[in-house]
Scaffold this motif. Structure first.
Motif, PDB file in Angstrom:
ATOM      1  N   HIS A  41       0.712  -1.007   0.086  1.00 15.54           N
ATOM      2  CA  HIS A  41       0.057  -0.066   0.032  1.00 15.54           C
ATOM      3  C   HIS A  41       0.789   1.392   0.057  1.00 15.54           C
ATOM      4  O   HIS A  41       1.509   1.469   0.945  1.00 15.54           O
ATOM      5  CB  HIS A  41      -0.803   0.126   1.251  1.00 15.54           C
ATOM      6  N   LEU A  47      -2.001  10.701  -2.666  1.00 13.15           N
ATOM      7  CA  LEU A  47      -0.894  11.469  -3.178  1.00 13.15           C
ATOM      8  C   LEU A  47      -1.433  12.193  -4.539  1.00 13.15           C
ATOM      9  O   LEU A  47      -0.863  13.295  -4.778  1.00 13.15           O
ATOM     10  CB  LEU A  47       0.191  10.546  -3.600  1.00 13.15           C
ATOM     11  N   VAL A 362       1.991   5.147   3.585  1.00 12.44           N
ATOM     12  CA  VAL A 362       1.577   5.503   4.862  1.00 12.44           C
ATOM     13  C   VAL A 362       2.930   6.474   5.466  1.00 12.44           C
ATOM     14  O   VAL A 362       2.384   7.306   6.368  1.00 12.44           O
ATOM     15  CB  VAL A 362       1.555   4.250   5.725  1.00 12.44           C
ATOM     16  N   LEU A 364       4.172   9.284   4.440  1.00 12.18           N
ATOM     17  CA  LEU A 364       4.072  10.488   4.453  1.00 12.18           C
ATOM     18  C   LEU A 364       2.741  11.095   4.944  1.00 12.18           C
ATOM     19  O   LEU A 364       2.568  12.307   4.960  1.00 12.18           O
ATOM     20  CB  LEU A 364       4.072  10.972   2.800  1.00 12.18           C
ATOM     21  N   LEU A 365       1.658  10.286   5.555  1.00 10.18           N
ATOM     22  CA  LEU A 365       0.863  10.830   5.996  1.00 10.18           C
ATOM     23  C   LEU A 365       1.100  11.534   7.569  1.00 10.18           C
ATOM     24  O   LEU A 365       1.567  11.048   8.184  1.00 10.18           O
ATOM     25  CB  LEU A 365      -0.357   9.926   6.274  1.00 10.18           C
ATOM     26  N   ASP A 366       0.421  12.942   7.440  1.00 12.48           N
ATOM     27  CA  ASP A 366       0.533  13.336   9.093  1.00 12.48           C
ATOM     28  C   ASP A 366      -0.767  13.070   9.796  1.00 12.48           C
ATOM     29  O   ASP A 366      -1.856  13.533   9.296  1.00 12.48           O
ATOM     30  CB  ASP A 366       0.761  14.717   8.621  1.00 12.48           C
ATOM     31  N   VAL A 367      -0.854  12.320  10.783  1.00 12.83           N
ATOM     32  CA  VAL A 367      -1.980  11.866  11.243  1.00 12.83           C
ATOM     33  C   VAL A 367      -2.318  12.980  12.417  1.00 12.83           C
ATOM     34  O   VAL A 367      -1.733  12.722  13.341  1.00 12.83           O
ATOM     35  CB  VAL A 367      -2.041  10.493  11.671  1.00 12.83           C
ATOM     36  N   GLY A 370      -4.423  11.524  15.256  1.00 16.13           N
ATOM     37  CA  GLY A 370      -4.266  10.343  16.056  1.00 16.13           C
ATOM     38  C   GLY A 370      -2.924  10.430  16.747  1.00 16.13           C
ATOM     39  O   GLY A 370      -2.194  11.483  16.902  1.00 16.13           O
ATOM     40  N   LYS A 372      -0.377   8.118  16.444  1.00 12.01           N
ATOM     41  CA  LYS A 372       0.729   7.557  15.917  1.00 12.01           C
ATOM     42  C   LYS A 372       1.653   8.599  15.467  1.00 12.01           C
ATOM     43  O   LYS A 372       1.277   9.663  14.530  1.00 12.01           O
ATOM     44  CB  LYS A 372       0.046   6.616  14.745  1.00 12.01           C
ATOM     45  N   THR A 374       4.156   9.081  12.349  1.00 14.27           N
ATOM     46  CA  THR A 374       4.899   8.808  11.153  1.00 14.27           C
ATOM     47  C   THR A 374       6.119   9.388  10.843  1.00 14.27           C
ATOM     48  O   THR A 374       6.379  10.561  11.328  1.00 14.27           O
ATOM     49  CB  THR A 374       3.683   8.884  10.304  1.00 14.27           C
ATOM     50  N   THR A 376       9.224  10.091   7.873  1.00 11.71           N
ATOM     51  CA  THR A 376       9.648  10.135   6.313  1.00 11.71           C
ATOM     52  C   THR A 376      10.625   9.031   6.244  1.00 11.71           C
ATOM     53  O   THR A 376      11.317   8.532   7.237  1.00 11.71           O
ATOM     54  CB  THR A 376      10.261  11.570   5.998  1.00 11.71           C
ATOM     55  N   GLU A 379      14.053  10.240   7.822  1.00  4.57           N
ATOM     56  CA  GLU A 379      14.080  10.099   9.163  1.00  4.57           C
ATOM     57  C   GLU A 379      14.472   8.458   9.464  1.00  4.57           C
ATOM     58  O   GLU A 379      15.244   8.173  10.453  1.00  4.57           O
ATOM     59  CB  GLU A 379      12.759  10.364   9.769  1.00  4.57           C
TER      60      GLU A 379
ATOM     61  N   PHE B 145      -6.171  -2.637   3.753  1.00 11.30           N
ATOM     62  CA  PHE B 145      -4.984  -2.013   3.223  1.00 11.30           C
ATOM     63  C   PHE B 145      -3.751  -1.518   4.297  1.00 11.30           C
ATOM     64  O   PHE B 145      -2.904  -1.682   4.201  1.00 11.30           O
ATOM     65  CB  PHE B 145      -5.120  -1.035   2.118  1.00 11.30           C
ATOM     66  N   TRP B 150      -2.574   0.672  12.748  1.00 10.04           N
ATOM     67  CA  TRP B 150      -2.914   2.021  12.335  1.00 10.04           C
ATOM     68  C   TRP B 150      -4.134   2.350  13.308  1.00 10.04           C
ATOM     69  O   TRP B 150      -4.934   1.638  13.918  1.00 10.04           O
ATOM     70  CB  TRP B 150      -3.645   1.983  11.126  1.00 10.04           C
ATOM     71  N   PRO B 151      -3.980   3.750  13.886  1.00 10.20           N
ATOM     72  CA  PRO B 151      -4.772   4.121  15.147  1.00 10.20           C
ATOM     73  C   PRO B 151      -6.314   4.155  14.566  1.00 10.20           C
ATOM     74  O   PRO B 151      -6.596   4.387  13.348  1.00 10.20           O
ATOM     75  CB  PRO B 151      -4.478   5.459  15.330  1.00 10.20           C
ATOM     76  N   ASP B 152      -7.229   3.915  15.550  1.00  8.50           N
ATOM     77  CA  ASP B 152      -8.507   4.067  15.097  1.00  8.50           C
ATOM     78  C   ASP B 152      -8.972   5.258  15.061  1.00  8.50           C
ATOM     79  O   ASP B 152      -8.524   6.338  15.558  1.00  8.50           O
ATOM     80  CB  ASP B 152      -9.490   3.212  16.541  1.00  8.50           C
ATOM     81  N   VAL B 154      -8.675   7.289  12.647  1.00  9.04           N
ATOM     82  CA  VAL B 154      -8.098   8.075  11.577  1.00  9.04           C
ATOM     83  C   VAL B 154      -8.107   7.343  10.307  1.00  9.04           C
ATOM     84  O   VAL B 154      -7.953   6.307  10.037  1.00  9.04           O
ATOM     85  CB  VAL B 154      -6.675   8.028  11.855  1.00  9.04           C
ATOM     86  N   VAL B 161      -7.334  15.124   6.953  1.00 10.27           N
ATOM     87  CA  VAL B 161      -6.264  14.502   7.079  1.00 10.27           C
ATOM     88  C   VAL B 161      -5.250  15.011   5.869  1.00 10.27           C
ATOM     89  O   VAL B 161      -5.514  14.717   4.917  1.00 10.27           O
ATOM     90  CB  VAL B 161      -6.338  12.905   6.995  1.00 10.27           C
ATOM     91  N   LYS B 162      -4.124  15.575   6.263  1.00  9.73           N
ATOM     92  CA  LYS B 162      -3.261  16.429   5.317  1.00  9.73           C
ATOM     93  C   LYS B 162      -1.861  15.727   5.247  1.00  9.73           C
ATOM     94  O   LYS B 162      -1.508  14.840   5.960  1.00  9.73           O
ATOM     95  CB  LYS B 162      -2.927  17.705   5.937  1.00  9.73           C
ATOM     96  N   LEU B 163      -1.393  16.096   3.944  1.00  2.00           N
ATOM     97  CA  LEU B 163      -0.035  15.347   3.794  1.00  2.00           C
ATOM     98  C   LEU B 163       0.793  16.255   4.278  1.00  2.00           C
ATOM     99  O   LEU B 163       0.643  17.456   4.038  1.00  2.00           O
ATOM    100  CB  LEU B 163       0.048  15.179   2.359  1.00  2.00           C
ATOM    101  N   ILE B 164       1.980  15.671   4.710  1.00  3.57           N
ATOM    102  CA  ILE B 164       3.056  16.575   5.257  1.00  3.57           C
ATOM    103  C   ILE B 164       3.854  17.162   3.840  1.00  3.57           C
ATOM    104  O   ILE B 164       4.113  16.388   2.991  1.00  3.57           O
ATOM    105  CB  ILE B 164       4.094  16.033   6.159  1.00  3.57           C
ATOM    106  N   LYS B 168      12.839  17.983   0.696  1.00  2.11           N
ATOM    107  CA  LYS B 168      14.234  17.855   1.306  1.00  2.11           C
ATOM    108  C   LYS B 168      15.004  17.489   0.145  1.00  2.11           C
ATOM    109  O   LYS B 168      14.606  16.612  -0.790  1.00  2.11           O
ATOM    110  CB  LYS B 168      14.406  16.798   2.331  1.00  2.11           C
TER     111      LYS B 168
END
Lengths: 387, 171
Positions: A41, A47, A362, A364-367, A370, A372, A374, A376, A379, B145, B150-152, B154, B161-164, B168
């Motif tokens: 996944h 993305l 998974v 790259l996701l900023d949760v 939650g 958790k 995550t 990069t 890192e 998947f 994975w936290p519940d 979310v 829910v945003k992408l960072i 770099k």
């Protein structure tokens, strides 16, 4: 007899990609299967929401390497539909040629792998030798060997030269004869037939209820082929037969593929003879508002890209539904009642592509909501590289 | 423009079928939009999806299948839009139907269709883990998947829910 749980995967020699199947086995007979997908996944759907269609096209291509033309074609179709753009006819024909070449190489690859799974190594070598011919012609057409980057939104990237067209017209009939010979081998040789006939039987109506697509369902006698049921590009102008076999076993699914190879050589030759003149690409506006649905018949079955744009430069939502994903419930039914030794043959008969199935990182996701944490990739490298 | 001009020559069988569909489920069908001669979009009332899909599958038992289930997050409207895509593939009636149904974002609950279409099993799981749409009556609603840890609560494909965005330099 007591039931044993047999785990195959995520790493197993019979699977060419990482995926886990839990088989409930009584003696040698499989009685139940629980699949666990998701090992590959990559978060592609999320993305995709941050990419313009130019970048998104290259991301779509990387969902799956083997059927990359199908993915780009499907993505491009969806975006063109959303933007209400009509592609020039010459580009449509060139797309069909590249798409069919891609299907030819994919089918030959699978048939070779299937022969190898059965221990028929000579046939494996022969299939892959001929696949090489297809690959080199494909390279001359698109400029790349595997990831072709041939289709673009609004057309194609390169035109075909008359010399190359003549070369293809010269080489493909020879390949046709060779594939006819392999077809004879597959239908007569006991090495192949004893392993596949009456193995993994499933009826057509059951597969329809389970939503299976592509050669898997055509092997059970159901006439569903998107080139016929929902013609895209120029498939409504090109005459061809939809290949179906009534048997419904693994043998039928392999035979559908080899017959399709013969059929698609005719399609390519027809398309080359009827190639119209004109431009090969058209302009597409950067901001799009609308909804588009691209559906193509990929080598493994129906592929769907559904894109929704709300006036921005990036899509609001992009949905990908790949053929192997749709075939997983079907293949789990096929295993039941057959031996453990038949598992690779049955799984091979749907031509599984798990990179396609899982698509979506998974990493790259900023949760935000939650707990958790995550990381990069950088890192992770920093932290664990020198352990 | 080009796409719209195609809509004029809709085959008679398709338009007759769509009329029939409208008659069968009167008020449950909010609108029907024909996109191309072989594609139509049907907006349906909430919780009527199971009935319509059952009717379609009974009528075309040997020639129809569920393509996929898709969710779109309209965060500005406060809705999720569920899309059930069904392909009818008879020789003289080829039609790709998209059934669209709005459900409130605050309480995303719908009835499962797995007892009518067993092929929906994985699609419903996927929509549950990615958007948090709960399918009531699904036999094993769980992760497909996403990893087990994975936290519940979310749901990654939701718009909040945003992408960072970290760029770099990679050497």
């Amino acid at each position: 007899m007591s039931t044993i749980s047999l785990i195959i995967g995520p790493q197993h020699p019979a699977l060419h990609e990482a995926e886990r199947f839990l088989f409930k086995v009584e003696g040698e007979t499989v009685i139940d299967v629980i699949p666990r997908i998701g090992y590959m996944h990559r978060g592609i759907e999320k993305l995709m929401e941050t990419k313009t269609f130019v970048e998104g096209l290259y991301l779509a291509e990387r969902i799956c390497g083997i059927c990359n033309v199908a993915h780009t074609l499907c993505f491009a179709e969806a975006v063109e539909q959303a933007a209400d753009v009509e592609v020039p006819p010459r580009a449509k024909y060139l797309r069909v040629i590249a798409h069919e070449f891609n299907r030819l190489h994919s089918h030959l690859l699978l048939l070779g792998v299937a022969a190898e799974l059965m221990g028929f190594e000579t046939l494996f070598m022969l299939f892959w030798r001929d696949r090489e011919l297809v690959m080199s012609l494909f390279e001359e057409l698109t400029g790349n060997r595997v990831i072709s980057a041939y289709v673009r939104v609004g057309g194609v990237t390169r035109d075909i030269s008359p010399t190359l067209a003549d070369k293809i017209k010269d080489k493909l009939p020879k390949l046709y004869k060779r594939i006819e010979r392999y077809k004879k081998v597959l239908s007569e040789d006991p090495t192949f037939t004893t392993r596949t006939i009456d193995v993994g039987y499933i009826s057509g109506s059951k597969l329809l209820a389970l939503g299976a697509v592509g050669p898997t369902i055509r092997g059970s006698g159901v006439k569903i082929d998107l080139r016929y049921t929902d013609p895209y590009e120029v498939y409504d102008e090109i005459p061809f037969n939809v290949i179906t076999y009534k048997e419904g076993d693994s043998w039928a699914r392999y035979m559908v593929r080899i017959d399709e190879c013969l059929e698609l050589i005719n399609i390519v030759l027809y398309a080359l003879d009827h190639l119209p003149q004109g431009p090969i690409c058209t302009k597409v506006p950067r901001t799009i508002e609308g909804e588009g649905e691209g559906r193509v018949e990929a080598p493994r079955g129906e592929l769907l890209h559904h894109t929704i744009w709300r006036g921005g430069v990036t899509p609001w939502r992009h949905r990908v539904r790949t053929p192997t994903y749709a075939n997983i419930p079907g293949v789990c039914e096929m295993f039941k009642g057959y031996h453990v030794a038949d598992i690779p043959i049955i799984l091979g008969s749907i031509d599984p592509c798990f990179a396609c199935t899982d698509r979506t990182t998974v990493m790259l996701l900023d949760v935000e909501s939650g707990t958790k944490k995550t990381m990069t990739i950088g890192e992770i490298k920093k932290k664990y590289w020198r352990r | 423009m080009a796409a719209k001009s195609k809509v004029r020559n809709v085959p008679e069988k398709v338009s007759r079928f769509l009329e029939e569909l409208r008659k069968e489920f009167k008020d449950k069908i909010l609108s029907i939009k024909v996109l191309t001669p072989i594609r139509a979009e049907v907006k349906i009332a909430r919780n009527s999806h199971k009935q319509i899909i059952k009717w379609l599958r009974d009528r075309f038992a040997e020639s129809s299948y569920l393509v996929t289930i898709n969710t779109v997050d309209y965060i500005d409207r406060g809705d999720f839009e569920l899309q059930y895509e069904i392909q009818l593939a008879e020789d003289d009636l080829k039609l790709h139907l998209t059934l669209k149904m709005d459900i409130p974002r605050a309480n995303p609950e719908v009835e499962t269709i797995t007892d009518v279409v067993p092929g929906a099993l994985l699609y419903e799981c996927e929509n549950y883990e990615m958007f948090g749409v709960r399918f009531i009556g699904h036999p094993a609603l769980g992760k497909v998947f996403l990893p087990e840890d994975w936290p519940d609560n979310v749901y990654p494909l939701r718009k909040e829910v945003k992408l960072i965005k970290k760029v770099k330099k990679v050497r």
